[in-house]
Design an enzyme around this catalytic site. Structure first.
Site, PDB file in Angstrom:
ATOM      1  N   CYS B  93      10.409  41.500  36.480  1.00  0.00           N
ATOM      2  CA  CYS B  93      10.717  42.839  36.994  1.00  0.00           C
ATOM      3  C   CYS B  93      12.217  43.103  37.106  1.00  0.00           C
ATOM      4  O   CYS B  93      12.634  44.246  37.000  1.00  0.00           O
ATOM      5  CB  CYS B  93      10.006  43.084  38.330  1.00  0.00           C
ATOM      6  SG  CYS B  93       8.263  43.444  38.091  1.00  0.00           S
ATOM      7  N   CYS B 214       1.068  51.701  46.058  1.00  0.00           N
ATOM      8  CA  CYS B 214       1.415  51.079  44.775  1.00  0.00           C
ATOM      9  C   CYS B 214       2.234  52.034  43.920  1.00  0.00           C
ATOM     10  O   CYS B 214       1.967  53.235  43.882  1.00  0.00           O
ATOM     11  CB  CYS B 214       0.150  50.731  43.996  1.00  0.00           C
ATOM     12  SG  CYS B 214      -1.037  49.745  44.912  1.00  0.00           S
ATOM     13  N   HIS B 340       8.158  52.839  37.558  1.00  0.00           N
ATOM     14  CA  HIS B 340       8.606  51.461  37.336  1.00  0.00           C
ATOM     15  C   HIS B 340       8.371  51.036  35.887  1.00  0.00           C
ATOM     16  O   HIS B 340       7.564  50.160  35.592  1.00  0.00           O
ATOM     17  CB  HIS B 340       7.841  50.549  38.311  1.00  0.00           C
ATOM     18  CG  HIS B 340       8.235  49.107  38.268  1.00  0.00           C
ATOM     19  ND1 HIS B 340       9.427  48.651  37.745  1.00  0.00           N
ATOM     20  CD2 HIS B 340       7.566  47.986  38.687  1.00  0.00           C
ATOM     21  CE1 HIS B 340       9.481  47.319  37.854  1.00  0.00           C
ATOM     22  NE2 HIS B 340       8.363  46.894  38.409  1.00  0.00           N
TER      23      HIS B 340
END
Lengths: 478, 396
Positions: B93, B214, B340
């Site tokens: 990430c 989330c 993301h």
């Protein structure tokens, strides 16, 4: 004239296992638009099969005898069809039971008679003196043909007994009879087991004659208690009547689980091994029948847990049962495991996964899991280790419950970080829906099928909240 | 890295991104070209593409769109720079933030004076089941089986709630704040406000986390231009400098964490970055931190030193991390609202800080007191990789 022969070994302990689901026969009938349907059968969840049931029954037999696995001379496993139709079913089970890799092992299969075959083969090994302690396991979970009577009759279950030269229960007379006839059948190109004969033809010309012959050839006193095969839920009673209205003790296990095939003869007697007297098990399958008498002189360790270990189970609908058996699946692709079963990773890592092994650092005692990806200790950087079996008991450090998962995963799927009894830690799947989990709760680890990947079963350990009985069993040190 | 800070050898002189979202209509290459164009246009005094000496491409998971391993030459070609030196960086990430760090080191080393760092990630070309969720079948066949992305963080929520009394309402306050900020950010995937009740009522995804705890799966691209500090004024009068950075790792398995209350990699990476920049957390004016899940932001603000360990839930619920609060966090909307797209995420966080430090953040602008801002990512198996970059508008 069918003259009895003699066995010579003794039973040290017994363990049984039942799958976690129960399917009412009425649900099956309703699924096909019919009324009625009596009783229920046990059904494996997607993470259970004949191998995981065999493991659980064997663990319980070992626990009840307080015999560590390294003292077992061999396993004899009877199973109509082991999870690998061809493949390492036996070595997978042996590894998961943490047996010595040079112990004897035999897989008897091909029909529900395999359970009796395993018992007799192990008796030979004990009697010959080649093996001191033998683990006999019988388990089954067949896939019944859709629309056949087997759907509401064939269940699943497992039984294991430890044999040795001496023990509280002695194997005695054996009689056997065979005839070249079909009973239930699955060919090489078939995935499901089906019936062949007309019901009355099977009953009058196949089942009853064979079973009656072996049963009546034994020298049995009237107080003997019998375990009788019962493929359809009615034949057992009829057989009992034909044998002279004998006392049948296998009815309770049959009612709870259905016909457990290879496991049925010993499973039907398991609870009765707590009371002294003569027991007789009749096994049937593949055109063969065998009767064996067992003299109980003192309660067999493990017999008092049988009722509890067979009871319970969550009721499921016919649709859920079909899904669990793999007979109903969604269209489309499922997510593939990144490491395919053919990968060298499984050759390197299979034993440590199946036996749940860790690498204990010789310098600082930290247990590194899994060993083959930990050449260096995560705590101190040392590089020398001792491979150790991890305890199968621990408490929940933390957990989550996956509520959304792509196929072939089944949600809810708990994932648990577990503090094991020896201070080590692992992360495993939970075997429940997660609603019974909380931080600090005690759990047991059971062998479960993690995946059926590209057709190959992959096994690992899953956590279940401990039951009282599992906690009170005296356990050999790991 | 032991160099005492400030380490202002490298300047950010251009920064641009495309609007994040489900960009079904754009290819990987088109997204990259869009980010490059925006970055190029952001250079105040202009950039001749031939000035770019090297590129670092941040793409974490090419398998998500079926083109693993070729970002390093796909992107130069797609943006008209074929021939330029280019390397693809992958570091979970923190892929984007680590590509930024590597780009900064390339400039600081003196090897290159002008470096483009571009993050591009296609998350939605495959179905949700075949996409990131499929990572549940990746890794170790047993010990990480079923480990979907939330499983890396949700166990920390369970334990944090148990240990510190953190509540679902406190977690929800993070999502509410970041959606509020996202509604002010024209580049965010989600530009709508939500309420605590909506967060609490959302379907459970990975208990105790629900859907609005989330971040979404988002496509996106973002690019920044790095130059040596000496040459910064050839490109802009308001450069932003790299003050410091830190990278750290931790063991990869979930069962190997020291505890389930914080992320060791984040603590180590930030300690190193603060040391290099010569500052402490109190000197930051704002931060963009890794809020892939609401619990992650709570762990982050504790691990990065914005508040005491265990107090992150209350700190968030009290509004301290809001734009007007004592320590504004994720003014861009964060991963929760902005999205993301893994390789682009860290670069987009840097871009938000670039705007903040140049006082170009519009309605999201924070008050600048000390001129420092922090960017943070954490992820990978066992959340075992973290990268922290600290930026400043203060020249050496």
């Amino acid at each position: 004239m069918n003259t009895p022969r003699e066995c010579h070994s003794a039973i040290l302990s017994i363990g049984v296992a039942a799958p976690s689901l129960r399917l009412p026969a009425a649900q099956v009938a309703a699924g096909w638009g019919r009324a009625g349907g009596r009783g229920q059968v046990a059904v494996c969840s997607p993470s259970e099969d004949a191998l995981t049931l065999a493991w659980l029954a064997a663990r319980r037999a070992l626990d009840s005898a307080s015999i560590p696995p390294e003292e077992i001379g061999g396993i004899w496993w009877g199973c109509t069809r082991a999870p690998f139709a061809e493949g390492p079913s036996l070595s997978f089970l042996g590894a998961a039971l943490r047996l010595q890799t040079n112990s004897e092992a035999a897989l008897l299969s091909g029909s529900p008679h395999a359970g009796i075959d395993a018992l007799l083969a192990a008796d030979d090994a004990i009697t010959s003196g080649r093996v001191r302690t033998a683990l006999v396991i019988a388990s089954d979970s067949i896939l019944p043909a859709l629309g056949s009577g087997l759907e509401a009759a064939s269940g699943a279950g497992a039984v294991a007994v430890l044999l040795s030269a001496e023990g509280p229960a002695l194997l005695g007379q054996v009689t056997t009879q065979w005839s070249p006839v079909l009973d239930r059948y699955r060919g090489d190109l078939e995935t499901e087991t089906r019936e062949v004969y007309d019901g009355r033809l099977f009953r009058e010309q196949v089942f009853l004659p064979l079973c009656q012959t072996v049963g009546s050839a034994l020298t049995a006193d009237p107080s003997s208690r019998w375990s009788l095969p019962d493929p359809d839920g009615r034949l057992g009673r009829t057989l009992g009547e034909r044998l002279g209205s004998v006392k049948v003790v296998s009815t309770a296990a049959r009612s709870e689980l259905g016909d457990t095939g290879a496991a049925a003869p010993l499973l039907g007697l398991a609870a009765a091994m707590g009371d002294p007297g003569t027991l007789i098990a009749v096994g049937f399958g593949g055109g063969r029948a065998t009767a064996i008498s067992i003299q109980i002189n003192a309660p067999v360790p493990g017999s008092s847990l049988v009722e509890q270990h067979l009871s319970g189970g969550q009721e499921v609908s016919y649709t859920e049962a079909l899904r669990c058996r793999g007979q109903l699946s969604a269209s489309g692709e499922t997510v593939e495991m990144a490491v395919p079963p053919g990968s060298a990773m499984f050759v390197r890592g299979s034993h440590e996964m199946l036996a749940l092994l860790g690498a204990r650092c010789l310098a600082c005692a930290t247990v590194n899991t899994p060993p083959n990806v930990h050449p260096t200790c995560i705590s101190c950087g040392a590089i020398e280790f001792e491979i150790v079996p991890l305890p199968l008991h621990g408490t929940v450090q933390t957990f989550v419950v996956n509520q959304t998962m792509p196929a072939p995963f089944v949600a809810p799927l708990p994932l648990i970080v577990l503090d094991l009894e020896d201070g080590s830690r692992i992360s495993v799947q939970g075997a429940s829906d997660g609603s019974d989990l909380h931080i600090g709760v005690a759990v047991d680890l059971q062998l479960r099928r993690y995946a059926l990947e590209r057709g190959v079963p992959i096994y690992g350990y899953a956590a279940l909240v401990s039951t009282a009985s599992e906690n009170t069993i005296e356990r050999p040190s790991a | 890295m032991k160099t005492p800070g400030p380490w202002n050898k490298v300047a950010v002189v251009g920064a641009g991104m495309i609007r994040f979202g489900e960009l079904f209509d754009q290819s990987y290459e088109q997204m990259a070209a869009g980010a490059w164009r925006a970055c190029r246009e952001s250079v105040d005094l202009g950039l001749d593409p031939s000035q770019v000496e090297a590129m670092f491409v941040a793409t974490q998971r090419g398998t998500l769109w079926g083109q693993e391993g070729i970002g390093g030459n796909t992107v130069p070609s797609a943006i008209g720079l074929s021939g330029v030196a280019c390397t693809r960086i992958e570091n979970a990430c923190p892929t984007g933030s680590d590509a930024f760090r590597v780009g900064a080191m390339a400039v600081a080393s003196g090897v290159h004076d002008v470096v483009l760092v571009i993050g591009v990630e296609k998350m939605r070309d495959k179905s949700a089941e075949e996409g990131l969720l499929a990572r549940a079948a990746g890794g170790h066949p047993i010990y990480t089986r079923g480990e979907s992305a939330p499983v890396l963080f949700a166990p920390f929520a369970t334990r944090h709630m148990h240990e510190y009394g953190t509540t679902k309402e406190m977690l929800a306050s993070v999502a509410v704040k970041n959606h509020y900020n996202g509604a002010l950010d024209p580049f965010a995937h989600f530009q709508n406000e939500i309420t605590v009740d909506q967060v609490l009522a959302a379907p459970e995804v990975c208990s105790p986390l629900g859907l609005l705890d989330c971040c979404p799966q988002t496509d996106g691209a973002a690019a920044v231009l790095l130059v040596s500090a000496e040459r910064a004024h050839e490109f802009t009068d308001t450069p932003v400098f790299v003050a410091g950075f830190g990278v750290a790792t931790d063991h990869p398995y979930l069962h190997e964490k020291q505890d389930y209350l914080g992320l060791l990699a984040s603590r180590l990476a930030s300690t190193r970055a603060y040391e290099m920049a010569g500052i402490n957390p109190k000197q930051l004016d704002c931060a963009e931190v890794h809020d892939c899940f609401t619990i992650t932001e709570i762990l982050d603000i504790e691990d990065l030193g914005f508040c005491e360990k265990g107090s992150g839930g209350a700190f968030s619920a009290a509004g301290e991390t809001a734009i007007g609060g004592s320590m504004p966090v994720n003014t861009s909307g964060g991963l929760l609202a902005k999205g993301h797209p893994i390789g682009a995420t860290g670069i987009a966080q840097i871009i938000e800080l670039w705007w903040q430090l140049r006082e170009e953040a519009g309605p999201r602008q924070v008050a600048l007191r000390n001129g420092y801002a922090l960017q943070h990512n954490v992820g990978g198996r066992g959340s075992g990789v973290s990268v922290v970059n600290i930026l400043t508008r203060n020249a050496k």
